[in-house]
Design a protein around this motif. Structure first.
Motif, PDB file in Angstrom:
ATOM      1  N   VAL A  85       4.237  10.148  -6.991  1.00  0.00           N
ATOM      2  CA  VAL A  85       5.119  10.751  -7.759  1.00  0.00           C
ATOM      3  C   VAL A  85       4.515  10.869  -9.171  1.00  0.00           C
ATOM      4  O   VAL A  85       5.060  11.866 -10.005  1.00  0.00           O
ATOM      5  CB  VAL A  85       6.303   9.302  -8.005  1.00  0.00           C
ATOM      6  CG1 VAL A  85       7.292   9.868  -8.977  1.00  0.00           C
ATOM      7  CG2 VAL A  85       7.120   9.549  -6.543  1.00  0.00           C
ATOM      8  N   ALA A  86       3.832  10.056  -9.492  1.00  0.00           N
ATOM      9  CA  ALA A  86       3.168  10.139 -10.812  1.00  0.00           C
ATOM     10  C   ALA A  86       2.452  11.563 -11.037  1.00  0.00           C
ATOM     11  O   ALA A  86       2.072  12.078 -12.038  1.00  0.00           O
ATOM     12  CB  ALA A  86       2.432   8.770 -11.391  1.00  0.00           C
ATOM     13  N   GLY A  87       1.676  11.781  -9.786  1.00  0.00           N
ATOM     14  CA  GLY A  87       0.684  13.123 -10.033  1.00  0.00           C
ATOM     15  C   GLY A  87       1.495  14.464 -10.100  1.00  0.00           C
ATOM     16  O   GLY A  87       0.872  15.488 -10.491  1.00  0.00           O
TER      17      GLY A  87
ATOM     18  N   ALA B 297       0.696  -1.049   0.009  1.00  0.00           N
ATOM     19  CA  ALA B 297       0.015   0.030   0.092  1.00  0.00           C
ATOM     20  C   ALA B 297       0.713   1.037   0.027  1.00  0.00           C
ATOM     21  O   ALA B 297       0.634   2.466  -0.583  1.00  0.00           O
ATOM     22  CB  ALA B 297      -0.709  -0.014   1.142  1.00  0.00           C
ATOM     23  N   GLY B 298       1.893   1.378   0.720  1.00  0.00           N
ATOM     24  CA  GLY B 298       2.842   2.427   0.931  1.00  0.00           C
ATOM     25  C   GLY B 298       3.392   2.592  -0.600  1.00  0.00           C
ATOM     26  O   GLY B 298       3.638   3.642  -1.000  1.00  0.00           O
ATOM     27  N   PHE B 299       4.065   1.482  -1.229  1.00  0.00           N
ATOM     28  CA  PHE B 299       4.684   1.471  -2.412  1.00  0.00           C
ATOM     29  C   PHE B 299       3.453   1.967  -3.502  1.00  0.00           C
ATOM     30  O   PHE B 299       3.896   3.081  -4.233  1.00  0.00           O
ATOM     31  CB  PHE B 299       5.020   0.153  -3.105  1.00  0.00           C
ATOM     32  CG  PHE B 299       5.649   0.290  -4.275  1.00  0.00           C
ATOM     33  CD1 PHE B 299       6.832   0.848  -4.671  1.00  0.00           C
ATOM     34  CD2 PHE B 299       4.756  -0.361  -5.559  1.00  0.00           C
ATOM     35  CE1 PHE B 299       7.364   0.736  -6.224  1.00  0.00           C
ATOM     36  CE2 PHE B 299       5.233  -0.318  -6.776  1.00  0.00           C
ATOM     37  CZ  PHE B 299       6.415   0.176  -6.989  1.00  0.00           C
ATOM     38  N   LEU B 300       2.291   1.844  -3.510  1.00  0.00           N
ATOM     39  CA  LEU B 300       1.451   2.261  -4.440  1.00  0.00           C
ATOM     40  C   LEU B 300       1.040   3.725  -4.076  1.00  0.00           C
ATOM     41  O   LEU B 300       0.831   4.299  -4.925  1.00  0.00           O
ATOM     42  CB  LEU B 300      -0.083   1.493  -4.429  1.00  0.00           C
ATOM     43  CG  LEU B 300       0.129  -0.015  -4.991  1.00  0.00           C
ATOM     44  CD1 LEU B 300      -1.245  -0.648  -4.827  1.00  0.00           C
ATOM     45  CD2 LEU B 300       0.272   0.035  -6.439  1.00  0.00           C
TER      46      LEU B 300
END
Length: 55
Positions: free
Chosen positions: A51-53, A42-45
């Motif tokens: 980062v993508a945002g 969950a933390g990775f997601l």
């Protein structure tokens, strides 16, 4: 009364109640591992979407 009416195949009820409340050690370890692994995923997601945002 015969002895078969008072026969308890599980033995003492106090022993049975004590075992019933206690989880097997393997189940506790597996549950702990799944919780830790789930939080890591969950933390990775979350980090991935953060980062993508920004890009």
């Amino acid at each position: 009364m015969s002895d078969s009416e008072n026969y308890d195949p599980l033995g003492s009820s106090k022993k049975y109640e004590a075992q019933e409340r206690k989880f097997p050690r393997g189940v506790v370890i597996r549950l702990f591992a799944y919780l830790i692994a789930g939080h890591i995923v969950a933390g990775f997601l979350y980090l991935l979407f953060e980062v993508a945002g920004k890009g």
